[in-house]
Design an enzyme around this catalytic site. Structure first.
Site, PDB file in Angstrom:
ATOM      1  N   HIS A  71       0.838  -1.210   0.000  1.00 21.67           N
ATOM      2  CA  HIS A  71       0.000   0.000   0.000  1.00 21.67           C
ATOM      3  C   HIS A  71       0.873   1.261   0.000  1.00 21.67           C
ATOM      4  O   HIS A  71       0.839   2.063   0.940  1.00 21.67           O
ATOM      5  CB  HIS A  71      -0.938  -0.006   1.215  1.00 21.67           C
ATOM      6  N   ARG A  93      -6.538  -0.016  -7.601  1.00 20.56           N
ATOM      7  CA  ARG A  93      -6.571   0.048  -9.058  1.00 20.56           C
ATOM      8  C   ARG A  93      -5.186  -0.189  -9.649  1.00 20.56           C
ATOM      9  O   ARG A  93      -5.044  -0.840 -10.688  1.00 20.56           O
ATOM     10  CB  ARG A  93      -7.124   1.410  -9.501  1.00 20.56           C
TER      11      ARG A  93
END
Length: 522
Positions: A328, A336
Protein backbone atom coordinates in the site's frame (compact mmCIF):
# COMPACT_ATOMS: atom_id res chain seq x y z
CA UNK A 1 2.49 -34.90 21.46
CA UNK A 2 5.76 -32.97 21.33
CA UNK A 3 6.03 -29.97 18.97
CA UNK A 4 8.62 -30.16 16.19
CA UNK A 5 10.03 -27.70 13.63
CA UNK A 6 8.34 -24.31 13.36
CA UNK A 7 5.77 -25.39 15.94
CA UNK A 8 8.59 -25.94 18.46
CA UNK A 9 10.38 -22.73 17.47
CA UNK A 10 7.22 -20.66 17.79
CA UNK A 11 6.80 -21.79 21.39
CA UNK A 12 10.50 -21.87 22.30
CA UNK A 13 11.15 -18.28 21.24
CA UNK A 14 7.66 -17.07 22.17
CA UNK A 15 7.22 -15.69 18.65
CA UNK A 16 3.40 -15.68 18.66
CA UNK A 17 3.36 -16.22 14.89
CA UNK A 18 0.11 -17.60 13.43
CA UNK A 19 0.25 -21.37 13.04
CA UNK A 20 0.86 -22.93 9.64
CA UNK A 21 -1.74 -24.96 7.78
CA UNK A 22 0.11 -28.13 8.79
CA UNK A 23 1.88 -28.20 12.17
CA UNK A 24 4.44 -30.91 13.02
CA UNK A 25 4.46 -33.00 16.20
CA UNK A 26 6.10 -36.19 17.45
CA UNK A 27 4.20 -38.86 19.37
CA UNK A 28 5.71 -41.94 20.96
CA UNK A 29 2.48 -43.86 20.40
CA UNK A 30 2.73 -43.57 16.61
CA UNK A 31 4.57 -46.26 14.65
CA UNK A 32 4.61 -44.38 11.34
CA UNK A 33 4.31 -40.85 9.99
CA UNK A 34 0.69 -39.71 9.66
CA UNK A 35 -1.41 -36.67 8.88
CA UNK A 36 -4.20 -36.20 11.42
CA UNK A 37 -6.98 -33.63 11.56
CA UNK A 38 -6.79 -31.08 14.33
CA UNK A 39 -9.98 -29.06 14.20
CA UNK A 40 -9.93 -27.03 10.99
CA UNK A 41 -6.18 -27.56 10.55
CA UNK A 42 -3.89 -30.59 10.25
CA UNK A 43 -0.97 -32.09 12.07
CA UNK A 44 1.90 -34.11 10.65
CA UNK A 45 2.74 -36.57 13.42
CA UNK A 46 6.18 -38.20 13.42
CA UNK A 47 6.66 -41.67 14.94
CA UNK A 48 8.60 -42.60 18.08
CA UNK A 49 11.44 -44.01 15.94
CA UNK A 50 12.49 -40.49 14.84
CA UNK A 51 15.25 -38.68 16.69
CA UNK A 52 14.07 -36.68 19.68
CA UNK A 53 14.69 -33.01 18.82
CA UNK A 54 15.34 -30.97 21.94
CA UNK A 55 17.39 -27.98 20.73
CA UNK A 56 16.11 -25.05 18.64
CA UNK A 57 18.85 -25.68 16.07
CA UNK A 58 17.84 -29.30 15.47
CA UNK A 59 14.29 -28.04 15.11
CA UNK A 60 15.40 -25.47 12.52
CA UNK A 61 16.66 -28.37 10.44
CA UNK A 62 13.46 -30.33 11.06
CA UNK A 63 11.38 -27.29 10.09
CA UNK A 64 13.08 -27.06 6.68
CA UNK A 65 12.81 -30.82 6.14
CA UNK A 66 9.13 -31.11 6.98
CA UNK A 67 7.65 -27.66 6.30
CA UNK A 68 10.03 -26.00 3.87
CA UNK A 69 11.65 -22.60 4.24
CA UNK A 70 9.31 -20.06 5.84
CA UNK A 71 11.27 -16.85 5.59
CA UNK A 72 9.08 -14.85 7.98
CA UNK A 73 9.81 -17.40 10.72
CA UNK A 74 13.56 -17.28 10.20
CA UNK A 75 13.56 -13.48 9.92
CA UNK A 76 12.05 -13.08 13.38
CA UNK A 77 13.94 -16.05 14.92
CA UNK A 78 17.27 -14.56 13.87
CA UNK A 79 16.42 -11.39 15.79
CA UNK A 80 16.32 -13.32 19.07
CA UNK A 81 18.62 -16.31 18.48
CA UNK A 82 21.79 -16.77 20.53
CA UNK A 83 24.44 -16.06 17.89
CA UNK A 84 27.18 -17.94 19.75
CA UNK A 85 25.02 -21.07 20.09
CA UNK A 86 24.01 -20.87 16.43
CA UNK A 87 27.66 -20.52 15.39
CA UNK A 88 28.64 -23.55 17.49
CA UNK A 89 25.80 -25.62 15.97
CA UNK A 90 26.86 -24.78 12.41
CA UNK A 91 30.54 -25.40 13.25
CA UNK A 92 29.65 -28.91 14.47
CA UNK A 93 28.22 -29.88 11.04
CA UNK A 94 29.42 -27.26 8.53
CA UNK A 95 29.04 -29.50 5.48
CA UNK A 96 25.50 -30.73 6.18
CA UNK A 97 23.05 -29.38 3.60
CA UNK A 98 20.41 -27.99 5.94
CA UNK A 99 23.05 -26.58 8.29
CA UNK A 100 24.55 -24.64 5.39
CA UNK A 101 21.10 -23.38 4.39
CA UNK A 102 20.51 -22.07 7.93
CA UNK A 103 23.99 -20.51 7.92
CA UNK A 104 23.30 -18.78 4.61
CA UNK A 105 19.81 -17.67 5.67
CA UNK A 106 21.18 -16.05 8.81
CA UNK A 107 23.83 -14.05 7.01
CA UNK A 108 21.51 -13.15 4.10
CA UNK A 109 18.53 -12.04 6.16
CA UNK A 110 20.45 -10.22 8.91
CA UNK A 111 23.41 -8.86 6.96
CA UNK A 112 25.67 -10.14 9.78
CA UNK A 113 28.62 -12.52 9.27
CA UNK A 114 29.02 -15.41 11.71
CA UNK A 115 32.45 -16.16 13.15
CA UNK A 116 32.98 -19.15 10.87
CA UNK A 117 35.60 -19.86 8.20
CA UNK A 118 34.38 -19.99 4.60
CA UNK A 119 34.00 -23.45 3.08
CA UNK A 120 36.55 -24.30 0.43
CA UNK A 121 35.15 -27.62 -0.77
CA UNK A 122 31.89 -29.50 -1.28
CA UNK A 123 29.07 -29.34 -3.80
CA UNK A 124 26.80 -26.33 -3.96
CA UNK A 125 23.26 -26.78 -2.61
CA UNK A 126 20.18 -24.79 -3.58
CA UNK A 127 18.50 -22.57 -1.04
CA UNK A 128 14.96 -23.43 -2.21
CA UNK A 129 14.24 -26.90 -3.57
CA UNK A 130 12.86 -26.38 -7.13
CA UNK A 131 10.76 -29.49 -6.62
CA UNK A 132 8.63 -27.64 -4.08
CA UNK A 133 9.03 -23.93 -4.93
CA UNK A 134 9.10 -21.69 -7.98
CA UNK A 135 12.69 -20.45 -8.13
CA UNK A 136 15.13 -18.69 -10.43
CA UNK A 137 16.75 -21.14 -12.84
CA UNK A 138 20.31 -20.13 -11.96
CA UNK A 139 20.54 -18.05 -8.80
CA UNK A 140 23.56 -16.51 -7.12
CA UNK A 141 26.38 -18.68 -5.75
CA UNK A 142 27.62 -17.85 -2.26
CA UNK A 143 31.20 -19.13 -2.06
CA UNK A 144 31.32 -18.79 1.71
CA UNK A 145 28.51 -21.28 2.47
CA UNK A 146 28.42 -22.95 -0.96
CA UNK A 147 24.70 -22.26 -1.21
CA UNK A 148 22.97 -21.11 -4.40
CA UNK A 149 20.43 -18.41 -3.63
CA UNK A 150 17.72 -19.23 -6.16
CA UNK A 151 15.02 -17.23 -4.35
CA UNK A 152 12.88 -15.13 -6.69
CA UNK A 153 13.23 -12.09 -4.42
CA UNK A 154 15.71 -10.23 -2.27
CA UNK A 155 16.38 -9.62 1.40
CA UNK A 156 14.09 -6.58 1.21
CA UNK A 157 11.19 -8.48 -0.33
CA UNK A 158 11.02 -12.19 -1.09
CA UNK A 159 7.68 -13.92 -1.70
CA UNK A 160 7.36 -17.68 -2.06
CA UNK A 161 5.09 -19.71 -4.33
CA UNK A 162 4.79 -23.36 -3.45
CA UNK A 163 4.46 -25.96 -6.20
CA UNK A 164 1.27 -27.59 -5.01
CA UNK A 165 -0.29 -30.12 -7.42
CA UNK A 166 -3.02 -27.61 -8.27
CA UNK A 167 -0.58 -24.77 -8.94
CA UNK A 168 1.59 -27.02 -11.12
CA UNK A 169 -1.46 -27.88 -13.24
CA UNK A 170 -2.50 -24.23 -13.53
CA UNK A 171 1.03 -23.12 -14.39
CA UNK A 172 0.86 -25.17 -17.58
CA UNK A 173 -2.04 -23.01 -18.79
CA UNK A 174 -1.30 -20.37 -21.40
CA UNK A 175 -4.21 -17.99 -20.79
CA UNK A 176 -3.79 -16.18 -24.09
CA UNK A 177 -3.64 -19.40 -26.05
CA UNK A 178 -6.77 -20.51 -24.19
CA UNK A 179 -8.46 -17.21 -25.05
CA UNK A 180 -7.58 -17.60 -28.73
CA UNK A 181 -8.86 -21.18 -28.80
CA UNK A 182 -12.13 -20.13 -27.16
CA UNK A 183 -12.60 -17.40 -29.76
CA UNK A 184 -11.97 -19.87 -32.57
CA UNK A 185 -14.84 -22.00 -31.29
CA UNK A 186 -17.18 -19.19 -32.25
CA UNK A 187 -16.62 -20.01 -35.91
CA UNK A 188 -15.15 -18.53 -39.08
CA UNK A 189 -17.37 -15.45 -38.85
CA UNK A 190 -14.97 -13.88 -36.32
CA UNK A 191 -13.18 -11.15 -38.22
CA UNK A 192 -10.16 -9.10 -37.18
CA UNK A 193 -12.54 -6.13 -36.97
CA UNK A 194 -14.81 -7.87 -34.45
CA UNK A 195 -11.85 -8.92 -32.32
CA UNK A 196 -10.47 -5.39 -32.42
CA UNK A 197 -13.78 -3.85 -31.42
CA UNK A 198 -14.30 -6.37 -28.63
CA UNK A 199 -10.85 -5.65 -27.24
CA UNK A 200 -11.55 -1.92 -27.22
CA UNK A 201 -14.75 -2.54 -25.28
CA UNK A 202 -12.98 -4.88 -22.87
CA UNK A 203 -10.44 -2.17 -22.05
CA UNK A 204 -13.38 0.01 -21.05
CA UNK A 205 -15.01 -2.84 -19.12
CA UNK A 206 -11.76 -3.56 -17.27
CA UNK A 207 -11.46 0.12 -16.35
CA UNK A 208 -15.04 0.31 -15.06
CA UNK A 209 -14.88 -3.00 -13.19
CA UNK A 210 -11.62 -2.17 -11.44
CA UNK A 211 -13.17 1.07 -10.25
CA UNK A 212 -16.41 -0.59 -9.11
CA UNK A 213 -14.44 -3.00 -6.92
CA UNK A 214 -13.35 0.09 -4.95
CA UNK A 215 -17.01 1.23 -4.74
CA UNK A 216 -16.05 4.42 -6.57
CA UNK A 217 -17.74 6.45 -9.27
CA UNK A 218 -14.95 8.57 -10.76
CA UNK A 219 -15.63 11.30 -13.30
CA UNK A 220 -15.22 10.71 -17.03
CA UNK A 221 -11.82 12.39 -17.07
CA UNK A 222 -10.34 9.96 -14.54
CA UNK A 223 -12.01 6.99 -16.19
CA UNK A 224 -10.44 8.02 -19.50
CA UNK A 225 -7.02 8.39 -17.86
CA UNK A 226 -7.31 4.91 -16.33
CA UNK A 227 -8.44 3.53 -19.69
CA UNK A 228 -5.38 5.06 -21.37
CA UNK A 229 -3.12 3.63 -18.66
CA UNK A 230 -4.43 0.10 -19.23
CA UNK A 231 -4.16 0.45 -23.02
CA UNK A 232 -0.52 1.50 -22.64
CA UNK A 233 0.37 -1.16 -20.06
CA UNK A 234 3.73 -2.78 -20.63
CA UNK A 235 5.22 0.04 -22.69
CA UNK A 236 7.40 1.41 -19.89
CA UNK A 237 9.88 -0.03 -17.40
CA UNK A 238 8.34 -0.74 -14.02
CA UNK A 239 9.87 1.72 -11.56
CA UNK A 240 9.00 4.06 -8.72
CA UNK A 241 8.61 7.00 -11.11
CA UNK A 242 6.33 5.01 -13.41
CA UNK A 243 4.17 3.82 -10.52
CA UNK A 244 3.77 7.40 -9.30
CA UNK A 245 2.86 8.42 -12.85
CA UNK A 246 0.16 5.71 -12.98
CA UNK A 247 -1.16 6.77 -9.58
CA UNK A 248 -1.39 10.37 -10.80
CA UNK A 249 -3.41 9.26 -13.82
CA UNK A 250 -6.07 7.32 -11.96
CA UNK A 251 -6.81 9.33 -8.82
CA UNK A 252 -8.41 12.71 -8.17
CA UNK A 253 -6.09 15.68 -8.58
CA UNK A 254 -6.29 16.41 -4.84
CA UNK A 255 -4.65 13.08 -3.88
CA UNK A 256 -1.97 12.81 -6.56
CA UNK A 257 1.32 11.60 -5.09
CA UNK A 258 4.84 12.91 -5.69
CA UNK A 259 6.41 10.18 -3.56
CA UNK A 260 5.43 7.21 -1.42
CA UNK A 261 3.18 7.94 1.55
CA UNK A 262 4.75 9.26 4.76
CA UNK A 263 2.02 8.24 7.21
CA UNK A 264 0.46 4.94 8.24
CA UNK A 265 -2.59 3.84 6.29
CA UNK A 266 -5.48 1.47 6.76
CA UNK A 267 -8.35 0.05 4.75
CA UNK A 268 -11.68 0.10 6.52
CA UNK A 269 -15.17 1.48 6.74
CA UNK A 270 -16.91 3.97 9.00
CA UNK A 271 -19.55 2.60 11.37
CA UNK A 272 -22.05 4.98 12.92
CA UNK A 273 -24.42 3.88 15.65
CA UNK A 274 -26.52 6.57 17.24
CA UNK A 275 -24.06 9.39 18.04
CA UNK A 276 -20.98 7.12 18.10
CA UNK A 277 -18.74 6.98 15.03
CA UNK A 278 -16.19 4.19 14.82
CA UNK A 279 -13.83 2.78 12.21
CA UNK A 280 -13.92 -0.88 11.21
CA UNK A 281 -10.28 -1.47 10.22
CA UNK A 282 -9.85 -4.37 7.80
CA UNK A 283 -6.18 -4.03 6.94
CA UNK A 284 -3.16 -1.89 7.80
CA UNK A 285 -0.48 -1.28 5.17
CA UNK A 286 3.24 -1.65 5.79
CA UNK A 287 4.81 0.96 8.06
CA UNK A 288 5.71 4.07 6.09
CA UNK A 289 9.37 3.81 7.13
CA UNK A 290 9.68 0.45 5.35
CA UNK A 291 7.94 1.32 2.08
CA UNK A 292 11.04 2.46 0.19
CA UNK A 293 12.97 -0.75 0.90
CA UNK A 294 9.93 -2.98 0.34
CA UNK A 295 9.20 -1.37 -3.04
CA UNK A 296 12.88 -1.51 -4.03
CA UNK A 297 12.78 -5.22 -3.19
CA UNK A 298 9.62 -5.63 -5.25
CA UNK A 299 11.18 -3.91 -8.29
CA UNK A 300 14.30 -6.10 -7.97
CA UNK A 301 12.10 -9.19 -7.71
CA UNK A 302 10.33 -8.06 -10.89
CA UNK A 303 13.73 -7.62 -12.59
CA UNK A 304 14.82 -11.09 -11.44
CA UNK A 305 11.71 -12.66 -12.95
CA UNK A 306 12.01 -10.66 -16.19
CA UNK A 307 15.67 -11.63 -16.68
CA UNK A 308 15.14 -15.26 -15.69
CA UNK A 309 11.98 -15.73 -17.76
CA UNK A 310 11.29 -19.23 -16.39
CA UNK A 311 8.56 -18.50 -13.84
CA UNK A 312 5.23 -18.38 -15.77
CA UNK A 313 4.20 -14.85 -16.64
CA UNK A 314 0.86 -15.02 -14.81
CA UNK A 315 2.60 -16.11 -11.60
CA UNK A 316 5.01 -13.20 -12.09
CA UNK A 317 2.05 -10.83 -12.56
CA UNK A 318 0.33 -12.20 -9.45
CA UNK A 319 3.43 -11.58 -7.32
CA UNK A 320 3.95 -7.99 -8.43
CA UNK A 321 0.30 -6.97 -8.28
CA UNK A 322 -0.50 -8.45 -4.86
CA UNK A 323 2.76 -7.21 -3.36
CA UNK A 324 1.83 -3.65 -4.30
CA UNK A 325 -1.61 -3.80 -2.71
CA UNK A 326 -0.32 -5.32 0.54
CA UNK A 327 2.50 -2.78 0.84
CA UNK A 328 0.00 0.00 0.00
CA UNK A 329 2.64 2.57 -1.03
CA UNK A 330 0.23 5.47 -1.73
CA UNK A 331 -2.52 7.26 0.12
CA UNK A 332 -4.98 6.52 -2.69
CA UNK A 333 -5.24 4.37 -5.82
CA UNK A 334 -3.49 1.23 -4.52
CA UNK A 335 -6.31 -1.18 -5.48
CA UNK A 336 -6.57 0.05 -9.06
CA UNK A 337 -2.78 0.05 -9.43
CA UNK A 338 -2.79 -3.53 -8.10
CA UNK A 339 -5.11 -4.69 -10.90
CA UNK A 340 -3.39 -2.52 -13.51
CA UNK A 341 -0.10 -4.25 -12.68
CA UNK A 342 -1.48 -7.64 -13.72
CA UNK A 343 -1.90 -6.29 -17.26
CA UNK A 344 1.37 -4.37 -17.16
CA UNK A 345 3.48 -7.40 -16.24
CA UNK A 346 1.65 -9.66 -18.69
CA UNK A 347 2.26 -7.16 -21.49
CA UNK A 348 5.94 -6.91 -20.56
CA UNK A 349 6.30 -10.69 -20.59
CA UNK A 350 4.04 -11.40 -23.59
CA UNK A 351 3.85 -8.25 -25.73
CA UNK A 352 2.42 -10.01 -28.80
CA UNK A 353 -0.83 -11.29 -27.32
CA UNK A 354 -3.98 -9.91 -28.97
CA UNK A 355 -6.39 -9.90 -26.06
CA UNK A 356 -6.88 -8.01 -22.87
CA UNK A 357 -8.48 -10.46 -20.50
CA UNK A 358 -10.86 -8.51 -18.23
CA UNK A 359 -9.79 -9.98 -14.90
CA UNK A 360 -11.33 -7.12 -12.89
CA UNK A 361 -14.73 -7.97 -14.34
CA UNK A 362 -14.27 -11.55 -13.12
CA UNK A 363 -13.10 -10.35 -9.68
CA UNK A 364 -16.15 -8.08 -9.46
CA UNK A 365 -18.34 -11.18 -9.83
CA UNK A 366 -16.31 -13.03 -7.19
CA UNK A 367 -15.64 -10.42 -4.51
CA UNK A 368 -16.15 -12.87 -1.63
CA UNK A 369 -13.47 -15.16 -3.04
CA UNK A 370 -11.23 -12.11 -3.61
CA UNK A 371 -11.65 -11.10 0.03
CA UNK A 372 -10.85 -14.65 1.18
CA UNK A 373 -7.58 -14.63 -0.74
CA UNK A 374 -6.59 -11.18 0.55
CA UNK A 375 -7.28 -12.39 4.10
CA UNK A 376 -4.68 -15.18 3.84
CA UNK A 377 -2.17 -12.37 4.36
CA UNK A 378 -4.24 -9.63 6.01
CA UNK A 379 -5.73 -11.74 8.81
CA UNK A 380 -2.38 -12.93 10.24
CA UNK A 381 -1.01 -9.40 9.97
CA UNK A 382 -4.02 -7.88 11.73
CA UNK A 383 -3.87 -10.58 14.42
CA UNK A 384 -0.26 -9.68 15.21
CA UNK A 385 -0.35 -5.92 14.75
CA UNK A 386 -0.67 -3.57 17.74
CA UNK A 387 -2.39 -0.47 16.36
CA UNK A 388 -4.65 2.33 17.46
CA UNK A 389 -6.48 5.30 15.94
CA UNK A 390 -5.54 8.67 17.39
CA UNK A 391 -8.95 10.33 17.71
CA UNK A 392 -7.40 13.68 18.64
CA UNK A 393 -5.57 13.76 15.31
CA UNK A 394 -8.34 12.84 12.90
CA UNK A 395 -8.19 9.08 13.57
CA UNK A 396 -4.58 8.95 12.46
CA UNK A 397 -3.28 5.36 12.39
CA UNK A 398 -0.59 4.63 14.98
CA UNK A 399 1.37 1.32 14.87
CA UNK A 400 2.98 0.33 18.17
CA UNK A 401 4.92 -2.76 17.07
CA UNK A 402 6.98 -3.62 14.02
CA UNK A 403 6.16 -6.82 12.12
CA UNK A 404 7.83 -5.79 8.85
CA UNK A 405 8.87 -9.43 8.25
CA UNK A 406 5.21 -10.28 7.60
CA UNK A 407 5.16 -7.84 4.68
CA UNK A 408 8.62 -8.77 3.38
CA UNK A 409 8.24 -12.54 3.21
CA UNK A 410 4.70 -13.49 2.14
CA UNK A 411 3.46 -16.76 0.68
CA UNK A 412 1.39 -15.98 -2.44
CA UNK A 413 0.45 -19.56 -3.39
CA UNK A 414 -3.28 -18.95 -2.87
CA UNK A 415 -3.07 -15.66 -4.75
CA UNK A 416 -1.61 -17.33 -7.83
CA UNK A 417 -4.39 -19.90 -7.77
CA UNK A 418 -6.97 -17.11 -7.55
CA UNK A 419 -5.54 -15.13 -10.48
CA UNK A 420 -5.59 -18.20 -12.72
CA UNK A 421 -9.19 -18.88 -11.68
CA UNK A 422 -10.23 -15.30 -12.48
CA UNK A 423 -8.40 -15.29 -15.82
CA UNK A 424 -10.11 -18.51 -16.87
CA UNK A 425 -13.47 -17.14 -15.73
CA UNK A 426 -12.93 -13.92 -17.67
CA UNK A 427 -12.02 -15.87 -20.82
CA UNK A 428 -15.01 -18.20 -20.63
CA UNK A 429 -17.51 -15.45 -19.89
CA UNK A 430 -16.61 -11.79 -20.44
CA UNK A 431 -14.37 -12.18 -23.49
CA UNK A 432 -16.63 -14.64 -25.28
CA UNK A 433 -19.80 -12.82 -24.27
CA UNK A 434 -18.54 -9.57 -25.75
CA UNK A 435 -17.55 -11.15 -29.05
CA UNK A 436 -20.94 -12.91 -29.29
CA UNK A 437 -22.66 -9.60 -28.57
CA UNK A 438 -20.77 -7.96 -31.41
CA UNK A 439 -21.65 -10.84 -33.73
CA UNK A 440 -25.34 -10.38 -32.95
CA UNK A 441 -25.00 -6.62 -33.25
CA UNK A 442 -23.46 -6.91 -36.72
CA UNK A 443 -26.09 -9.36 -38.01
CA UNK A 444 -28.95 -7.10 -36.88
CA UNK A 445 -27.19 -4.03 -38.23
CA UNK A 446 -26.80 -5.69 -41.63
CA UNK A 447 -30.47 -6.69 -41.61
CA UNK A 448 -31.59 -3.09 -40.93
CA UNK A 449 -29.28 -1.70 -43.60
CA UNK A 450 -30.66 -4.22 -46.06
CA UNK A 451 -34.21 -2.98 -45.40
CA UNK A 452 -33.54 0.77 -45.31
CA UNK A 453 -30.99 3.56 -45.31
CA UNK A 454 -30.60 4.53 -41.64
CA UNK A 455 -28.15 7.22 -40.43
CA UNK A 456 -25.20 5.70 -38.51
CA UNK A 457 -25.86 7.84 -35.45
CA UNK A 458 -29.34 6.28 -35.17
CA UNK A 459 -28.42 2.76 -36.22
CA UNK A 460 -26.70 1.64 -33.00
CA UNK A 461 -29.66 2.86 -30.95
CA UNK A 462 -32.11 0.87 -33.05
CA UNK A 463 -29.97 -2.28 -32.81
CA UNK A 464 -29.77 -1.95 -29.00
CA UNK A 465 -33.57 -1.58 -28.78
CA UNK A 466 -34.08 -4.77 -30.79
CA UNK A 467 -31.57 -6.76 -28.71
CA UNK A 468 -33.10 -5.49 -25.44
CA UNK A 469 -36.45 -6.76 -26.66
CA UNK A 470 -35.10 -10.19 -27.52
CA UNK A 471 -35.43 -9.50 -31.26
CA UNK A 472 -38.88 -7.89 -31.11
CA UNK A 473 -39.81 -4.21 -31.08
CA UNK A 474 -42.54 -3.11 -28.66
CA UNK A 475 -45.49 -1.06 -29.85
CA UNK A 476 -44.22 1.85 -27.78
CA UNK A 477 -40.91 1.99 -29.66
CA UNK A 478 -42.14 0.82 -33.04
CA UNK A 479 -42.54 4.40 -34.28
CA UNK A 480 -38.75 4.95 -34.01
CA UNK A 481 -38.22 2.23 -36.62
CA UNK A 482 -41.12 3.10 -38.90
CA UNK A 483 -39.47 6.45 -39.62
CA UNK A 484 -37.02 4.45 -41.75
CA UNK A 485 -38.55 0.99 -42.35
CA UNK A 486 -41.87 -0.30 -43.65
CA UNK A 487 -43.90 -2.74 -41.52
CA UNK A 488 -42.76 -5.54 -43.86
CA UNK A 489 -39.12 -4.45 -43.56
CA UNK A 490 -39.33 -4.26 -39.77
CA UNK A 491 -40.93 -7.71 -39.61
CA UNK A 492 -37.99 -9.12 -41.62
CA UNK A 493 -35.50 -7.41 -39.29
CA UNK A 494 -37.28 -8.88 -36.26
CA UNK A 495 -37.18 -12.33 -37.84
CA UNK A 496 -33.41 -12.08 -38.50
CA UNK A 497 -32.82 -10.69 -35.01
CA UNK A 498 -34.72 -13.42 -33.19
CA UNK A 499 -32.89 -16.06 -35.21
CA UNK A 500 -29.35 -14.85 -34.39
CA UNK A 501 -30.18 -14.19 -30.71
CA UNK A 502 -31.66 -17.69 -30.42
CA UNK A 503 -28.67 -19.31 -32.23
CA UNK A 504 -26.16 -17.69 -29.88
CA UNK A 505 -28.20 -18.70 -26.84
CA UNK A 506 -28.54 -22.32 -27.99
CA UNK A 507 -24.98 -22.78 -29.24
CA UNK A 508 -22.97 -20.82 -26.68
CA UNK A 509 -25.42 -20.63 -23.75
CA UNK A 510 -25.18 -16.84 -23.80
CA UNK A 511 -28.28 -14.69 -23.29
CA UNK A 512 -27.53 -11.61 -25.39
CA UNK A 513 -30.69 -9.82 -24.29
CA UNK A 514 -29.72 -10.22 -20.63
CA UNK A 515 -26.20 -8.93 -21.33
CA UNK A 516 -27.47 -5.75 -22.97
CA UNK A 517 -30.02 -5.12 -20.23
CA UNK A 518 -27.34 -5.51 -17.52
CA UNK A 519 -25.01 -3.19 -19.40
CA UNK A 520 -27.72 -0.53 -19.71
CA UNK A 521 -28.45 -0.70 -15.96
CA UNK A 522 -24.74 -0.31 -15.18
Amino acid sequence: MTPVGYTFLNKYYNLLLPKLSVEVYQDASFDSEKIVKYGASKRLVLPKSRKNLSTPYDNMVAAIKHQGIRLHFFAVIFKVVDENELTAFIASKPMAQHTRVIWYLYEWLTGNTLNLPALNSGNYVQLFDPKYYFTLSDGVRDKRTRVINNAIGTRDFCPTIRKTPEILTLAKTDVYKTAYEEVQKLGKSISADIIGRSVNYLYTKETRSSTEIENERPDKKRMQRFLNAIKNAGLFELSKDKLIDIQNQIVADSVRASDYRECEIYVGSTIQKYSIVDEDVHYVGAKAEHIESLMDGLFKTHDNLMLDGEVPSLIHASIVSFAEVYIHPFDDGNGRIHRYLIHDVMKQREPDHKFIIPISAAILKNTERYDEVLETISKPIMAMLDWELDAENGNRMVINNDIEFMYRFPDYTEHVKFVYEMMNSAISSDLIEEICLLLVFDVIKTSINRAADVPNMKLDTLVSIIISGGGAVSNKKRGLFLKYLSEEGLAEVEKDSMKIISEVKDKFKIDIQELVNKSEKA
